[in-house]
Design an enzyme around this catalytic site. Structure first.
Site, mmCIF file in Angstrom:
data_model
loop_
_atom_site.group_PDB
_atom_site.id
_atom_site.type_symbol
_atom_site.label_atom_id
_atom_site.label_comp_id
_atom_site.label_asym_id
_atom_site.label_seq_id
_atom_site.Cartn_x
_atom_site.Cartn_y
_atom_site.Cartn_z
ATOM 1 N N LYS A 1 -5.972 7.139 8.885
ATOM 2 C CA LYS A 1 -5.854 8.344 7.985
ATOM 3 C C LYS A 1 -7.043 9.404 8.239
ATOM 4 C CE LYS A 1 -2.194 6.953 4.928
ATOM 5 N NZ LYS A 1 -0.835 7.072 5.635
ATOM 6 N N ASP B 1 -7.078 -3.352 2.742
ATOM 7 C CA ASP B 1 -6.479 -2.285 3.420
ATOM 8 C C ASP B 1 -7.070 -0.724 2.932
ATOM 9 O OD1 ASP B 1 -5.072 -0.209 5.030
ATOM 10 O OD2 ASP B 1 -3.103 -1.245 4.366
ATOM 11 N N TYR C 1 2.280 -0.989 0.672
ATOM 12 C CA TYR C 1 2.720 -0.633 1.981
ATOM 13 C C TYR C 1 1.530 -0.691 2.916
ATOM 14 C CZ TYR C 1 4.300 2.057 6.103
ATOM 15 O OH TYR C 1 4.695 2.500 7.397
HETATM 16 C C1 LIG Z 1 -2.367 1.528 2.724
HETATM 17 C C2 LIG Z 1 -1.604 1.631 4.061
HETATM 18 N N1 LIG Z 1 -2.099 0.946 5.183
HETATM 19 C C3 LIG Z 1 -1.319 1.266 6.264
HETATM 20 C C4 LIG Z 1 -0.723 2.419 6.531
HETATM 21 C C5 LIG Z 1 0.044 2.684 7.985
HETATM 22 O O1 LIG Z 1 -0.941 3.824 8.519
HETATM 23 P P1 LIG Z 1 -0.234 4.438 9.795
HETATM 24 O O2 LIG Z 1 1.011 5.449 9.066
HETATM 25 O O3 LIG Z 1 -1.276 5.348 10.286
HETATM 26 O O4 LIG Z 1 0.254 3.459 10.646
HETATM 27 C C6 LIG Z 1 -0.565 3.236 5.482
HETATM 28 C C7 LIG Z 1 0.339 4.420 5.724
HETATM 29 O O5 LIG Z 1 0.687 5.101 4.666
HETATM 30 C C8 LIG Z 1 -1.025 2.819 4.374
HETATM 31 O O6 LIG Z 1 -1.056 3.825 3.188
#
Ligand SMILES: Cc1ncc(COP(=O)(O)O)c(C=O)c1O
Length: 461
Positions: free
Chosen positions: A299, A271, A166
């Site tokens: 986060k 990521d 994700y």
């Molecule tokens: C690895 C990763 N990338 C991107 C995101 C997206 O972040 P946001 O919920 O702040 O848009 C998440 C959210 O859980 C994530 O776990």
């Protein structure tokens, strides 16, 4: 990490315990039920984000302090959810509170850069070994902009990701995430499938997924795509998967991915929205010693305020600097978020904080592992830095296919209920892991292990 000698669990017993625990949780969350009835009239599903949905009602929280949270019924719980890993600092940290208060008094938003944005970028450059940074307001924005930068830099459209990962809620990455086992497709040729409705097929087709922990499969898929004239602009991936519980990279895997992407001129994006700042000061980059071309953060960066960042090499970020990519946003680098991020990085998430998190995680992982061994449960504990989980599977999970084929979803659901009824606020969802905070104590992690042992006892009694 050791896979125990599994015993056969009585499925009927799991169902009975699940029902018992569900009834217990419903009984102690009646104010959440009332709040849900009110909320459902004005919020879709009674929640602010679909990830907060829960049947029969969500648990509404009231406040948090340090490692603790309280729900609207007054239930006090140790927080192991920590806002999907955003609150590795613990709740209401005084250093972040002071920074936010001081900034508030001097104005919170100008849509003009402030010194804190510079200080935060200096610190991120040092931690992640990437020279150039920009800000966003969330993980989704970070991955969306990072992909655009990669597309502009390479002049290509195709995006490669890891099946099951994700990366946020924009169209390009809402592909090949949670799907049924029989829909995954062939290991060498995994399917591109939309995650939910409303995603254009043309976008889905532009995203190609490959299995985690298999550099050979990635290399072969890249070669086939190149032969079709669809070479990827980027590979976007988590260096350690954080949404199938925790799946660590096998030795040599990340190095091989780095080599393949470099050789093909494909931008490698780590990521680090979940791993960054949570598994080491410099995230997965530091922990595993492999430097990507681009890193995405969010986060835990803002210490509870919505803040994200993108870091990149001079070459890749040149498309932002020369104006060919518009990396923009009214709230990017918002002074309040930057003040919180500065205090977070410089005062809270210090080297001592990471030493403490590592020690606490070792303790909780060992505690869970001992319980698994003692009761012969089918599973193992796995984690890194502040993150970890018990994976209920008789064999080791290395990618989405092995996760889907082996995860005991009923047991994962039962564990969540057990936790919630015993003062452990845990991330909902079968794919999630715990995040410890710097305010957690040995007492807090021992409470988690004790709860896990109670479940193991009841399951095998
Ligand atoms: C690895 C990763 N990338 C991107 C995101 C997206 O972040 P946001 O919920 O702040 O848009 C998440 C959210 O859980 C994530 O776990």
């Amino acid at each position: 990490m050791a896979v125990s000698t599994p015993r056969q669990l009585d499925r009927q017993r799991i169902r009975e315990l699940t029902q018992r625990e569900e009834e217990r949780l419903n009984g102690r969350t009646q104010k959440s039920r009332a709040m849900y009835e009110r909320a459902d009239r004005v919020l879709s599903g009674g929640v602010a984000s679909s990830y907060q949905l829960r049947d029969p009602w969500p648990i509404y929280l009231e406040h948090g302090e340090g490692p603790l949270v309280w729900d609207v019924d007054g239930n006090q719980m140790y927080d192991f959810h920590n806002g999907f890993g955003s609150m590795v600092q613990g709740h209401a940290h005084p250093a972040i509170g002071r920074a936010v208060q001081a900034r508030y008094d001097r104005g919170t938003h100008f849509a003009a850069p402030t010194e804190d944005a510079v200080v935060v970028a200096e610190e991120l450059s040092r931690r992640f070994r990437l020279p150039k940074w920009r800000y966003t307001n969330s993980g989704s924005e970070s991955t969306m902009d990072a992909i655009r930068i990669a597309r502009a830099y390479t002049g290509r459209d195709t995006v490669m990701k890891i099946f099951g990962s994700y990366h946020g809620h924009h169209d390009t990455v809402m592909v090949s995430i949670g799907v049924e086992y029989d829909k995954i497709g062939d290991h060498e040729n995994l399917a591109s499938l939309p995650y939910g409705a409303g995603i254009p097929q043309a976008t889905v087709d532009m995203t190609v997924a490959v299995p985690f922990n298999d550099a050979g499969a990635m290399k072969r898929r890249i070669e086939r795509l190149e032969a079709e004239g669809r070479k990827p602009a980027c590979v976007i991936m988590e260096a350690a998967m954080m949404n199938l519980g925790v799946v660590l990279p096998e030795p040599g895997y990340l190095e091989a991915v780095r080599e393949i992407t470099r050789r093909h001129g494909i931008v490698l994006i780590f990521d680090e929205v979940k791993t960054g700042l949570c598994i080491a000061a410099g995230g997965a980059t530091e922990r595993f010693g492999v430097v990507a071309d681009v890193v995405t953060l969010a986060k835990a960066l803002g210490g509870g305020l919505p803040t994200g960042a993108i870091g990149g090499s001079e070459e890749v970020m040149s498309v932002v600097e020369d104006g060919s990519v518009y990396q923009v946003g009214t709230y990017n680098g918002n002074p309040l978020g930057m003040a919180a991020a500065r205090a977070n990085l410089l005062e809270v998430m210090t080297p001592d904080a990471y030493t403490k998190l590592d020690a606490l995680n070792e303790r909780i992982l060992k505690g869970c592992s001992d319980v698994i061994e003692k009761y012969g449960l089918p599973g193992y504990s796995v984690g890194v830095g502040s993150k970890g989980c018990v994976t209920f599977s008789p064999s080791k999970i290395v990618d989405y296919e092995t996760f889907k084929a082996n995860q005991d979803a009923e047991l994962a659901d039962l564990a969540w209920l057990f936790n919630m009824n015993r003062g452990i606020f845990m991330t909902p969802g079968r794919e999630e892991e715990w995040t410890l905070s710097v305010t957690h104590t040995e007492e807090a992690v021992d409470a988690y292990v004790a709860c896990f042992e109670e479940m193991a006892h009841d399951l095998t009694a």
